[in-house]
Design a protein around this motif. Structure first.
Motif, PDB file in Angstrom:
ATOM      1  N   GLU A  17      -0.954  -0.689  -9.143  1.00 21.80           N
ATOM      2  CA  GLU A  17      -0.513  -1.402  -8.076  1.00 21.80           C
ATOM      3  C   GLU A  17       0.663  -1.095  -7.518  1.00 21.80           C
ATOM      4  OE1 GLU A  17      -1.093  -5.822  -8.530  1.00 21.80           O
ATOM      5  OE2 GLU A  17      -3.084  -5.506  -8.477  1.00 21.80           O
ATOM      6  N   ILE A  20       5.804  -4.065  -4.435  1.00 21.87           N
ATOM      7  CA  ILE A  20       5.146  -4.795  -3.504  1.00 21.87           C
ATOM      8  C   ILE A  20       6.136  -4.556  -2.189  1.00 21.87           C
ATOM      9  CG2 ILE A  20       5.385  -7.130  -3.043  1.00 21.87           C
ATOM     10  CD1 ILE A  20       3.687  -6.828  -5.364  1.00 21.87           C
ATOM     11  N   ASP A  21       5.206  -4.509  -0.972  1.00 18.18           N
ATOM     12  CA  ASP A  21       6.088  -4.194   0.191  1.00 18.18           C
ATOM     13  C   ASP A  21       6.693  -5.396   0.801  1.00 18.18           C
ATOM     14  OD1 ASP A  21       3.861  -5.572   1.472  1.00 18.18           O
ATOM     15  OD2 ASP A  21       3.040  -3.867   2.224  1.00 18.18           O
ATOM     16  N   ASP A  22       6.977  -5.251   2.203  1.00 19.08           N
ATOM     17  CA  ASP A  22       7.670  -6.345   2.662  1.00 19.08           C
ATOM     18  C   ASP A  22       6.688  -7.417   3.053  1.00 19.08           C
ATOM     19  OD1 ASP A  22      10.103  -5.007   2.542  1.00 19.08           O
ATOM     20  OD2 ASP A  22       9.992  -4.072   4.721  1.00 19.08           O
ATOM     21  N   ASP A  23       5.328  -7.414   3.155  1.00 22.19           N
ATOM     22  CA  ASP A  23       4.597  -8.443   3.487  1.00 22.19           C
ATOM     23  C   ASP A  23       3.985  -8.816   2.087  1.00 22.19           C
ATOM     24  OD1 ASP A  23       4.658  -8.004   6.330  1.00 22.19           O
ATOM     25  OD2 ASP A  23       3.255  -6.320   6.136  1.00 22.19           O
ATOM     26  N   GLY A  24       4.577  -8.486   0.987  1.00 26.27           N
ATOM     27  CA  GLY A  24       4.184  -8.901  -0.313  1.00 26.27           C
ATOM     28  C   GLY A  24       2.850  -8.389  -0.853  1.00 26.27           C
ATOM     29  N   VAL A  25       2.367  -7.384  -0.460  1.00 21.64           N
ATOM     30  CA  VAL A  25       1.427  -6.604  -0.836  1.00 21.64           C
ATOM     31  C   VAL A  25       1.317  -5.394  -1.495  1.00 21.64           C
ATOM     32  CG1 VAL A  25      -0.836  -5.405   0.032  1.00 21.64           C
ATOM     33  CG2 VAL A  25       0.264  -7.101   1.457  1.00 21.64           C
ATOM     34  N   PRO A  26       0.808  -5.523  -2.692  1.00 23.07           N
ATOM     35  CA  PRO A  26       1.169  -4.339  -3.827  1.00 23.07           C
ATOM     36  C   PRO A  26       0.815  -2.867  -3.039  1.00 23.07           C
ATOM     37  CG  PRO A  26      -0.351  -6.064  -4.866  1.00 23.07           C
ATOM     38  CD  PRO A  26      -0.217  -6.196  -3.306  1.00 23.07           C
ATOM     39  N   THR A  27       1.598  -1.915  -3.133  1.00 16.43           N
ATOM     40  CA  THR A  27       1.486  -0.614  -2.932  1.00 16.43           C
ATOM     41  C   THR A  27       0.858   0.051  -3.740  1.00 16.43           C
ATOM     42  OG1 THR A  27       3.167  -0.887  -1.067  1.00 16.43           O
ATOM     43  CG2 THR A  27       2.531   1.402  -1.616  1.00 16.43           C
TER      44      THR A  27
END
Length: 109
Positions: A17, A20-27
């Motif tokens: 995973e 975590i990006d700025d939108d809270g989504v794992p990259t």
């Protein structure tokens, strides 16, 4: 002497995973490494025609132990991408032949 059948190299792709990006989504982060000294043997190839042609090809792969390979790993071989079918079988121990064996599948069409 090494077996002449274990002369292939398969690339193992492991995805985690990651950050975590700025939108809270794992990259997702993908790590790749080479699995050398591997035997790749075609097991089966099926063609299905239902409005379009689909070819499903399965290969049995065996080589040195690779405990990091899981059913969710992706493999690359000869420029194509394969999924692992089921759970890989890794055997190690002092009184046995140490290996990892699995089935990989490619679907085309």
């Amino acid at each position: 002497m090494d077996s002449p059948f274990k002369d292939q190299t398969v690339t193992i792709l492991l995805t985690s995973e990651g950050a975590i990006d700025d939108d809270g989504v794992p990259t997702p982060t993908t790590t790749s490494f080479s699995w050398r000294g591997v035997s790749v043997q075609q097991q089966q190839s099926d063609e299905e025609v239902d409005g379009r042609t689909t070819v499903i090809t399965r290969y049995r792969v065996s080589g040195p132990p690779q405990p990091t390979i899981t059913a969710l790993s992706t493999l690359e071989w000869r420029g194509d991408t394969y999924r692992i079918e089921g759970e890989p079988d890794t055997r190690t121990g002092p009184l046995r032949i140490n290996y990892t064996r699995l089935l990989m599948t490619k679907v085309s069409g």
